[in-house]
Enzyme design. Structure first.
Site, PDB file in Angstrom:
ATOM      1  N   GLU A 332      68.686  78.307  43.772  1.00 57.03           N
ATOM      2  CA  GLU A 332      70.115  78.172  44.029  1.00 57.03           C
ATOM      3  C   GLU A 332      71.003  78.501  42.843  1.00 57.03           C
ATOM      4  O   GLU A 332      72.049  77.873  42.656  1.00 57.03           O
ATOM      5  CB  GLU A 332      70.417  76.747  44.513  1.00 57.03           C
ATOM      6  CG  GLU A 332      70.197  75.636  43.491  1.00 57.03           C
ATOM      7  CD  GLU A 332      68.821  75.013  43.503  1.00 57.03           C
ATOM      8  OE1 GLU A 332      68.672  73.892  42.979  1.00 57.03           O
ATOM      9  OE2 GLU A 332      67.890  75.631  44.039  1.00 57.03           O
ATOM     10  N   ASN A 333      70.637  79.479  42.029  1.00 59.29           N
ATOM     11  CA  ASN A 333      71.494  79.849  40.906  1.00 59.29           C
ATOM     12  C   ASN A 333      72.930  80.002  41.406  1.00 59.29           C
ATOM     13  O   ASN A 333      73.190  80.703  42.378  1.00 59.29           O
ATOM     14  CB  ASN A 333      71.039  81.176  40.297  1.00 59.29           C
ATOM     15  CG  ASN A 333      69.549  81.247  40.098  1.00 59.29           C
ATOM     16  OD1 ASN A 333      68.976  80.477  39.346  1.00 59.29           O
ATOM     17  ND2 ASN A 333      68.908  82.178  40.799  1.00 59.29           N
ATOM     18  N   HIS A 365      69.758  76.117  53.198  1.00 60.17           N
ATOM     19  CA  HIS A 365      69.353  75.149  52.173  1.00 60.17           C
ATOM     20  C   HIS A 365      69.939  75.518  50.816  1.00 60.17           C
ATOM     21  O   HIS A 365      70.556  74.685  50.133  1.00 60.17           O
ATOM     22  CB  HIS A 365      67.823  75.107  52.092  1.00 60.17           C
ATOM     23  CG  HIS A 365      67.266  74.192  51.050  1.00 60.17           C
ATOM     24  ND1 HIS A 365      66.642  73.002  51.364  1.00 60.17           N
ATOM     25  CD2 HIS A 365      67.235  74.274  49.697  1.00 60.17           C
ATOM     26  CE1 HIS A 365      66.256  72.407  50.253  1.00 60.17           C
ATOM     27  NE2 HIS A 365      66.600  73.163  49.221  1.00 60.17           N
ATOM     28  N   GLU A 366      69.744  76.782  50.420  1.00 57.40           N
ATOM     29  CA  GLU A 366      70.208  77.185  49.088  1.00 57.40           C
ATOM     30  C   GLU A 366      71.729  77.129  48.983  1.00 57.40           C
ATOM     31  O   GLU A 366      72.263  76.771  47.925  1.00 57.40           O
ATOM     32  CB  GLU A 366      69.704  78.594  48.759  1.00 57.40           C
ATOM     33  CG  GLU A 366      68.192  78.746  48.761  1.00 57.40           C
ATOM     34  CD  GLU A 366      67.481  77.684  47.936  1.00 57.40           C
ATOM     35  OE1 GLU A 366      67.954  77.352  46.836  1.00 57.40           O
ATOM     36  OE2 GLU A 366      66.442  77.173  48.397  1.00 57.40           O
ATOM     37  N   HIS A 369      73.174  73.777  48.249  1.00 55.97           N
ATOM     38  CA  HIS A 369      73.080  73.422  46.827  1.00 55.97           C
ATOM     39  C   HIS A 369      74.347  73.766  46.050  1.00 55.97           C
ATOM     40  O   HIS A 369      74.563  73.222  44.964  1.00 55.97           O
ATOM     41  CB  HIS A 369      71.895  74.145  46.181  1.00 55.97           C
ATOM     42  CG  HIS A 369      70.582  73.449  46.317  1.00 55.97           C
ATOM     43  ND1 HIS A 369      70.396  72.127  45.962  1.00 55.97           N
ATOM     44  CD2 HIS A 369      69.369  73.902  46.748  1.00 55.97           C
ATOM     45  CE1 HIS A 369      69.128  71.800  46.182  1.00 55.97           C
ATOM     46  NE2 HIS A 369      68.495  72.847  46.655  1.00 55.97           N
ATOM     47  N   GLU A 388      67.731  67.907  46.364  1.00 56.54           N
ATOM     48  CA  GLU A 388      66.841  68.505  47.353  1.00 56.54           C
ATOM     49  C   GLU A 388      66.858  67.798  48.704  1.00 56.54           C
ATOM     50  O   GLU A 388      66.742  68.443  49.747  1.00 56.54           O
ATOM     51  CB  GLU A 388      65.414  68.565  46.808  1.00 56.54           C
ATOM     52  CG  GLU A 388      65.278  69.392  45.526  1.00 56.54           C
ATOM     53  CD  GLU A 388      65.717  70.842  45.701  1.00 56.54           C
ATOM     54  OE1 GLU A 388      65.904  71.284  46.849  1.00 56.54           O
ATOM     55  OE2 GLU A 388      65.868  71.532  44.675  1.00 56.54           O
TER      56      GLU A 388
END
Length: 929
Positions: A332-333, A365-366, A369, A388
């Site tokens: 997840e940068n 999901h990412e 984040h 998470e």
């Protein structure tokens, strides 16, 4: 004293003093040499030499803690980095503005695997050296530093090769020309940023990052980072190179930084409702396969902005695929999210409905984040679940918006809640929030407990508080701690305030997050009275957990829900940890179903008569209960039976109705539990009875599952895939015949089966295939460029039951031009997946153990799990004898965190399981078929 004697005395004293000084200098030199050897000292100044002789140096205080100082905080990084992709190396410099909140005698930050060329503080040379034990780079100023602002300047160089963490070189093959292309990419979570640049590599030490990357000027190379490009300088620093300067970031943790230099292409940018651009990148031959990820990403990011009531704080969002040597499924940068190619590329002709679902979940999901993890970050890794667990839960909510027809909340049970309960029921499980005192423990936190149990208890909390209060509270939490760090209690406090103290959130949730395991609630109904009692559920009911202490004595604050046959009302109350048992009044009803939709993270053990009621109810009216409740009953019955709380016959009874059920989730739960039975019973007479029973259930289904209808929705497509795989697994003759026909059409005529059943056709077709067909399949695998299709073919190559073929596969796969190094272990585990393959793999590993030791690191988690995974299905005393001999010769084969004893205990428990259950199961199956 006379003048003459006075001068003699002075001369003698001077001589003695000179000798003493020389001795001191010699001793200091030896001390310095020792320090240089111990600390890898690289820069010495005359003033620094004085510091080395100080008591502080003798004490070496940086050895006293594994953590960085909380009083030395970075404010701004300026990073200039040149990844020389061709040579496989990089050089760089970093200027860090730091604030000392108190006076400091030294500064420590992180560096690992880098060659530091120069270190300066406020442009002045300083003494600096490495303390490798903690990945520290120590900076010793010439004098104590007072509180205030300083500039730390470090130049360095490193390698891009022989690693897949930090900053590294990856390779992919052009799908048209078949030429190899190289790229530089990064993976910094959890503690790998220090491999790319010296930094304060802890999540609470947030800072802004001003990044400049140097790329080749030609061959369509691009440079990407977290922020938008501000400007480029052509032929800087030299001809043929271009320096790309990116905008300054918002405050963020080091593990979220990202550096990429590649020759990828992009699809036309789309704009989010908020107005920022969303761009996807991939190699030229794969860029069209990023359209679905872009579609999901756009809908998900719009949903999150609206749900949280907080705008996305960066000016752009990029999604990029990374070749399959990428260690993580995705990362997840902030502003530049990276994905392993098989987790994000979608091609309608090759991708199954499972692939489509996986891509939707992982993209959602990412992007969750961006708020949970990036905007608000845990202070330390003990609270990883805040990142998470929330991202895992939110991906289901976002996916439901992207695909409203998917019944995502029901599929949550088989993706998250039920699998983690099998892990969490073991005595070796751990709490969601646990102490991480040593950074070496951080990687172990990335497990199902943080992700799946974390998301499951969040789902339960939302049900307890109500959706609106939960959303408002979460939004308030994010706003309060934005661009900062938080702990679990900070979330509870905000939700407590939002709920206006209607629920003691911390009291309830601490019992779920600060102790391992979960409860089984026994439910005894007597007319209109219901008595409930809780205890910790353990996979072995005879295990004593008292020696593992818990602050709550393994009792929980349990949000109980139930429905009855009378109406659709959902009743709710709290079963307190402080009550031994609880009796409540309930409606007079034919049946009562507790844990509505399995929202609660606990299991229910009814009386045998109540289990019988459910069995009869579903055979008479399958839709009397939702698919979520039906799957819940199957799951609870089998997990209870496996742990000796319930006779196995009752659990098996709960599957009798299945031929009437056309929702894939209950079937998937049944298939999972049939598989567990198969693993225990393989090569025993009872296994044949199990095969006949499953064939009987499937034979009662009237649908034509071989019809490739395009009108099926996701639920129908998933149902079809589950049924066909079950039929092939349990040898239904008509299914075996059909799948082999489809397989031969593929290997001989290149006619591919439907993507939803392609992996099944390849695998179970090859399991019936011959040597010639395997060779054809190998050639197809070698020449296949589509990542998802290549994985399907790799799986199928392991399905043969011929030892000579499997031996050839393992020899061929050693060639890394055919099989990536990390996929070699995957092939081993795939062969082990088929019962026939377990003994073959065990023999092969013992015969070739030195090869594995030479090729793979003992610290590689996948290699470390290899022997425990292979041995986990053993169920004879002979296997225990063989394991003991092997472990005596190769004690390194079992990782310390697992231990020889625990690996052997699994096999002992398998033997006990057979002694306890095989006869009961065998009798039930023979009497039922």
């Amino acid at each position: 004293m006379r003048p003459g004697r006075k001068w003699v005395f002075i001369l003698v004293l001077a001589a003695v003093t000179a000798v003493t000084i020389i001795k001191i200098m010699i001793n200091r030199t030896k001390e310095l040499e020792k320090i240089q050897e111990d600390e890898k000292l690289t820069e010495i100044t005359p003033a620094g030499l004085l510091m080395l002789n100080s008591s502080m140096m003798a004490l070496k205080p940086w050895k006293s803690t594994l953590r960085l100082s909380p009083y030395v905080r970075p404010q701004q990084y300026s990073i200039n980095l040149y990844p020389n992709i061709k040579q496989g190396s990089f050089i760089g410099s970093v200027n860090i503005t730091i604030i000392l909140e108190t006076a400091q005698s030294y500064i420590k930050l992180h560096s690992k695997g880098l060659r530091i060329k120069e270190t300066k503080l406020n442009s002045n040379s300083v003494t600096s050296f490495s303390y490798p034990g903690n990945d520290f780079w120590i900076v010793l100023p010439n004098e104590e530093l007072s509180a205030g602002e300083y500039k730390l300047q470090i130049s360095f160089e490193g390698s891009l090769l022989s690693k897949i963490i930090g900053l590294y070189r990856s390779v992919y093959e052009d799908s048209t020309s078949h030429e190899k292309h190289f790229m530089a990419t990064s993976l910094f979570q959890p503690t790998y940023a220090r491999l790319a640049f010296p930094c304060f590599d802890e999540p609470q030490l947030k800072s802004k990052f001003k990044i400049s990357l140097i790329r080749p000027s030609g061959n369509n190379y691009i440079a990407l980072s977290n922020m938008n490009k501000e400007f480029e300088e052509l032929n800087v620093p030299t001809n043929g190179l271009t320096t790309v300067h990116f905008a300054n970031t918002v405050p963020m943790s080091t593990y979220l930084a990202c550096f990429i230099v590649c020759d990828f292409q992009s699809l036309e940018t789309v704009k989010a409702d908020q107005g920022f651009p969303l761009t996807v990148y991939a190699p030229s031959g794969q860029i069209e396969n990023m359209k679905y990820a872009q579609h999901v990403g756009l809908k998900a990011i719009n949903y999150y902005v609206n749900y949280f009531g907080i705008q996305y704080p960066l000016p752009k969002l990029d999604l990029i695929t990374i070749p399959d040597d990428f260690l993580s499924g995705a990362m997840e940068n902030w502003g530049l999210v990276t994905f392993r190619e098989t987790r994000v590329l979608y091609n309608e002709s090759n991708s199954s409905i499972d692939d489509e679902e996986t891509i939707a979940f992982i993209v959602a999901h990412e992007l969750a984040h961006m708020w949970f993890g990036n905007l608000v970050t845990m202070k330390w890794w003990n609270d990883l679940w805040l990142n998470e667990g929330f991202a895992t839960y939110m991906k289901f909510k976002a996916s439901q918006v992207v695909h409203p027809d998917w019944d995502v909340d029901t599929s949550f049970l088989i993706h998250c809640l039920q699998p983690v309960q099998y892990l969490d029921s073991k005595l070796s499980s751990h709490a969601i929030v646990q102490d991480v005192s040593d950074p070496k423990q951080i990687s172990a936190m990335f497990d199902l407990i943080s992700y799946s149990k974390g998301s499951s208890v969040i789902r339960m909390l939302e049900e307890l508080l109500g959706e609106d209060i939960f959303r408002i509270g979460v939004s308030a939490y994010l706003k309060r701690f934005e661009f900062n760090n938080a702990e679990t209690d900070d979330l509870w406090t905000q939700l407590q305030t939002t709920s206006q103290n209607t629920v003691n959130v911390k009291k309830v949730m601490d019992t779920w997050t600060r102790q391992a395991g979960f409860p089984v609630v026994s439910a005894i109904r007597n007319g209109t009275k219901l008595t409930l009692k809780q205890q910790r559920f353990l996979s072995d009911s005879y295990t004593n957990s008292l020696h593992n202490s818990s602050p709550y004595d393994y009792k929980w604050e349990i949000p109980i829900t139930y429905t009855t046959s009378n109406n659709n009302t959902i009743y709710k109350f709290l079963l307190s940890k402080d009550e031994v048992s609880m009796t409540i009044d309930i409606p007079d009803a034919e049946w009562i179903k507790l844990n509505h939709r399995q929202v609660g993270y606990y299991i229910i053990n009814y009386t045998e008569s109540e289990w019988g009621l459910f069995n009869n109810l579903l055979k008479q009216n399958v839709v009397a209960l939702s698919a979520a409740d039906r799957s819940n009953l199957i799951h609870d019955a089998f997990i209870l039976a496996n742990a000796n709380y319930l006779p196995y016959g009752i659990a098996l009874n709960m599957t009798k109705y299945l031929s009437l059920d056309h929702h894939y989730v209950p079937w998937d739960v049944a298939a999972t539990n049939f598989k567990r039975l198969s693993e225990h019973l393989y090569q025993r007479p009872t296994h044949k009875h199990l095969e006949k029973y499953v064939q009987h259930l499937l034979g009662s289904l009237k649908e034509d599952f071989w019809n490739d209808s395009s009108y099926r929705n996701l639920l129908q497509r998933k149902f079809r895939a589950v049924i066909i795989k079950l039929g092939c697994t349990y040898g239904l003759p008509s299914y075996k015949k059909k799948v082999y026909e489809l397989f031969k059409r593929f290997v001989n005529d290149k006619i591919k089966p439907h993507p939803d059943i392609r992996d099944t056709v390849y695998y179970y077709g090859m399991s019936q295939g011959n040597d010639s067909e395997w060779n054809k399949l190998w050639d197809l695998f070698i020449n296949e460029k589509e990542p998802l299709e290549k994985n399907n073919l790799m799986d199928a190559l392991t399905a043969s039951k011929e030892k000579s073929i499997l031996t050839r596969l393992l020899q061929n796969a050693k060639n890394e031009s055919h099989v990536r190094s990390r996929d070699y272990l995957r092939i081993i585990l795939l062969i082990n997946r088929q019962p026939f393959g377990t003994q073959f793999v065990w023999d092969f590993l013992r015969e070739n153990w030195q090869y594995f030791i030479d090729r793979f690191s003992l610290f590689d988690w996948q290699f470390g799990n290899l022997i425990p995974s292979v041995c986990s299905h053993f169920n004879t005393q002979e296997h225990i004898r063989e394991m003991n001999i092997f472990f005596d010769e190769h004690p390194e084969a079992v990782p310390r965190n697992k231990g020889r004893k625990s690996v052997l205990e699994v096999v002992s428990n398998n033997i006990k399981w057979l002694e306890k259950h095989e006869t009961v199961i065998s009798n039930w199956l023979m009497n039922t078929i």
